[in-house]
Motif scaffolding. Sequence first.
Motif, mmCIF file in Angstrom:
data_model
loop_
_atom_site.group_PDB
_atom_site.id
_atom_site.type_symbol
_atom_site.label_atom_id
_atom_site.label_comp_id
_atom_site.label_asym_id
_atom_site.label_seq_id
_atom_site.Cartn_x
_atom_site.Cartn_y
_atom_site.Cartn_z
ATOM 1 N N CYS A 189 0.636 -1.255 0.027
ATOM 2 C CA CYS A 189 0.079 0.010 -0.142
ATOM 3 C C CYS A 189 0.713 1.167 -0.074
ATOM 4 O O CYS A 189 0.326 2.314 -0.334
ATOM 5 N N GLY A 190 2.114 1.087 0.318
ATOM 6 C CA GLY A 190 3.082 2.368 0.372
ATOM 7 C C GLY A 190 3.379 2.649 -1.061
ATOM 8 O O GLY A 190 3.975 3.793 -1.302
ATOM 9 N N LEU A 191 3.061 2.106 -1.972
ATOM 10 C CA LEU A 191 3.109 2.562 -3.379
ATOM 11 C C LEU A 191 2.063 3.128 -3.920
ATOM 12 O O LEU A 191 2.295 3.650 -5.082
ATOM 13 N N ASP A 192 1.053 3.289 -3.388
ATOM 14 C CA ASP A 192 -0.092 3.804 -3.892
ATOM 15 C C ASP A 192 -0.276 5.314 -3.783
ATOM 16 O O ASP A 192 0.758 5.916 -3.370
ATOM 17 N N ASN A 193 -1.343 5.842 -3.797
ATOM 18 C CA ASN A 193 -1.483 7.105 -3.664
ATOM 19 C C ASN A 193 -1.262 8.007 -2.419
ATOM 20 O O ASN A 193 -1.725 7.174 -1.360
ATOM 21 N N PRO A 194 -0.241 8.932 -2.433
ATOM 22 C CA PRO A 194 0.046 9.685 -1.235
ATOM 23 C C PRO A 194 -1.056 9.985 -0.196
ATOM 24 O O PRO A 194 -0.917 10.245 1.096
ATOM 25 N N GLY A 195 -2.470 10.062 -0.833
ATOM 26 C CA GLY A 195 -3.419 10.440 0.102
ATOM 27 C C GLY A 195 -3.990 9.319 0.972
ATOM 28 O O GLY A 195 -4.715 9.622 1.717
ATOM 29 N N THR A 196 -3.563 7.848 0.714
ATOM 30 C CA THR A 196 -3.871 6.835 1.380
ATOM 31 C C THR A 196 -2.682 6.688 2.533
ATOM 32 O O THR A 196 -2.681 5.755 3.279
ATOM 33 N N TRP A 197 -1.716 7.974 2.635
ATOM 34 C CA TRP A 197 -0.700 7.618 3.660
ATOM 35 C C TRP A 197 -0.926 8.603 5.083
ATOM 36 O O TRP A 197 -1.324 9.681 4.875
ATOM 37 N N TRP A 198 -0.148 8.177 6.132
ATOM 38 C CA TRP A 198 -0.200 8.949 7.294
ATOM 39 C C TRP A 198 0.930 10.058 7.167
ATOM 40 O O TRP A 198 1.996 9.689 6.229
ATOM 41 N N THR A 199 0.594 11.340 7.304
ATOM 42 C CA THR A 199 1.628 12.282 6.764
ATOM 43 C C THR A 199 2.055 13.024 8.050
ATOM 44 O O THR A 199 3.190 13.728 7.973
ATOM 45 N N ALA A 200 1.583 12.720 9.239
ATOM 46 C CA ALA A 200 2.216 13.426 10.604
ATOM 47 C C ALA A 200 3.660 12.882 10.921
ATOM 48 O O ALA A 200 3.721 11.922 10.641
ATOM 49 N N PRO A 201 4.447 13.642 11.355
ATOM 50 C CA PRO A 201 5.880 13.339 11.767
ATOM 51 C C PRO A 201 5.685 12.416 12.904
ATOM 52 O O PRO A 201 5.120 13.149 13.909
ATOM 53 N N CYS A 202 6.408 11.621 13.110
ATOM 54 C CA CYS A 202 6.661 10.663 14.292
ATOM 55 C C CYS A 202 7.069 11.138 15.399
ATOM 56 O O CYS A 202 6.550 11.009 16.588
ATOM 57 N N TYR A 203 8.335 12.092 15.002
ATOM 58 C CA TYR A 203 9.037 12.621 16.424
ATOM 59 C C TYR A 203 8.066 13.569 16.859
ATOM 60 O O TYR A 203 7.950 13.652 18.087
ATOM 61 N N GLU A 204 7.281 14.465 16.125
ATOM 62 C CA GLU A 204 6.526 15.383 16.937
ATOM 63 C C GLU A 204 5.154 14.571 17.525
ATOM 64 O O GLU A 204 4.595 15.117 18.678
ATOM 65 N N ARG A 205 4.721 13.540 17.060
ATOM 66 C CA ARG A 205 3.626 12.566 17.551
ATOM 67 C C ARG A 205 4.227 12.084 18.851
ATOM 68 O O ARG A 205 3.244 12.041 19.846
ATOM 69 N N VAL A 206 5.395 11.563 18.785
ATOM 70 C CA VAL A 206 5.776 11.001 20.432
ATOM 71 C C VAL A 206 6.120 12.029 21.316
ATOM 72 O O VAL A 206 5.699 12.054 22.490
ATOM 73 N N LYS A 207 6.507 13.241 20.918
ATOM 74 C CA LYS A 207 6.821 14.363 21.762
ATOM 75 C C LYS A 207 5.348 14.951 22.393
ATOM 76 O O LYS A 207 5.341 15.320 23.652
ATOM 77 N N ASP A 208 4.279 14.897 21.380
ATOM 78 C CA ASP A 208 2.936 15.453 21.868
ATOM 79 C C ASP A 208 2.587 14.227 22.919
ATOM 80 O O ASP A 208 1.672 14.870 23.909
ATOM 81 N N TRP A 209 2.728 13.062 22.647
ATOM 82 C CA TRP A 209 2.141 11.954 23.419
ATOM 83 C C TRP A 209 2.853 12.154 25.048
ATOM 84 O O TRP A 209 2.244 11.907 25.847
ATOM 85 N N LEU A 210 4.033 12.495 24.816
ATOM 86 C CA LEU A 210 5.121 12.629 26.297
ATOM 87 C C LEU A 210 4.345 13.914 26.988
ATOM 88 O O LEU A 210 4.149 13.838 28.163
ATOM 89 N N SER A 211 4.067 14.931 26.220
ATOM 90 C CA SER A 211 3.567 16.099 26.649
ATOM 91 C C SER A 211 2.156 15.834 27.505
ATOM 92 O O SER A 211 1.980 16.275 28.552
ATOM 93 N N GLU A 212 1.195 14.918 26.735
ATOM 94 C CA GLU A 212 -0.063 14.749 27.310
ATOM 95 C C GLU A 212 0.061 13.752 28.784
ATOM 96 O O GLU A 212 -0.657 13.793 29.526
ATOM 97 N N ASN A 213 1.407 12.990 28.860
ATOM 98 C CA ASN A 213 1.533 12.214 29.872
ATOM 99 C C ASN A 213 2.488 12.910 30.923
ATOM 100 O O ASN A 213 3.032 12.096 31.929
ATOM 101 N N LEU A 214 2.870 14.227 30.879
ATOM 102 C CA LEU A 214 3.616 14.803 31.498
ATOM 103 C C LEU A 214 3.431 14.937 32.916
ATOM 104 O O LEU A 214 4.297 14.821 34.026
ATOM 105 N N VAL A 215 2.010 14.782 33.350
ATOM 106 C CA VAL A 215 1.879 15.034 34.883
ATOM 107 C C VAL A 215 2.282 13.472 35.289
ATOM 108 O O VAL A 215 2.849 13.643 36.561
#
Length: 223
Positions: free
Chosen positions: A162-188
Amino acid sequence: MHRFYILGGCGILGVGVWLSVTQGSFATLSASLPSLSAANLLIAMGTIIMVIGCLGCVGAVKESRPLLLAFFILLLLIFFLEILFIMLFFIYQEQIDQYAQRDLKKGLALFGTEGNIGLTNAWMIVQTDFRCCGVTNHTDWFEVYNASRVPDSCCLEYSDNCGLDNPGTWWTAPCYERVKDWLSENLVALWIFALCTALTQILGLVFSMTMFCQAVKVDTFYA
């Protein structure tokens, strides 16, 4: 208090061994630090805590001043190292971010290659669970493949190639920022854990020094 350290060390060591056995294929995302996995970190941490706890426990039972002093010094050293690490992290946070992103991008080049099944599985799990693709952008994979494609774990709906298909079918969010956001949400929760750990260490320092001083007084009295 000393028994608590031993039991805590055994628990952490047990979790590390369990992760190593059951999740052996899930390793680090880092290319330069391939041994820096959650399992290895827990095993090392559990072993250190157990050794320090044993020193304190034996020292308390035998009222041995050298062992109590060794327990106090080691615990104090770890406590100061933790404070130093936190201070350096906040001071050099931007530089750490830049280094981490460069290192993670180097790791992308090892994805799917022979002998790197741990790194490959780690990236697949992270991208699937966090619904992200690449380190800073899904186009990070374009440099790896020398083509406009991504791993199948980047797809909104997973399927073979599926990674060869249309880019519209892929996740585009950066993993580094997603993991940082997750850590921020669990900061408490992270700060609560850190404070509880610090409180336990301070109590251990006070307890061991109190017993050390009592042992000194007893020896002085009988002398």
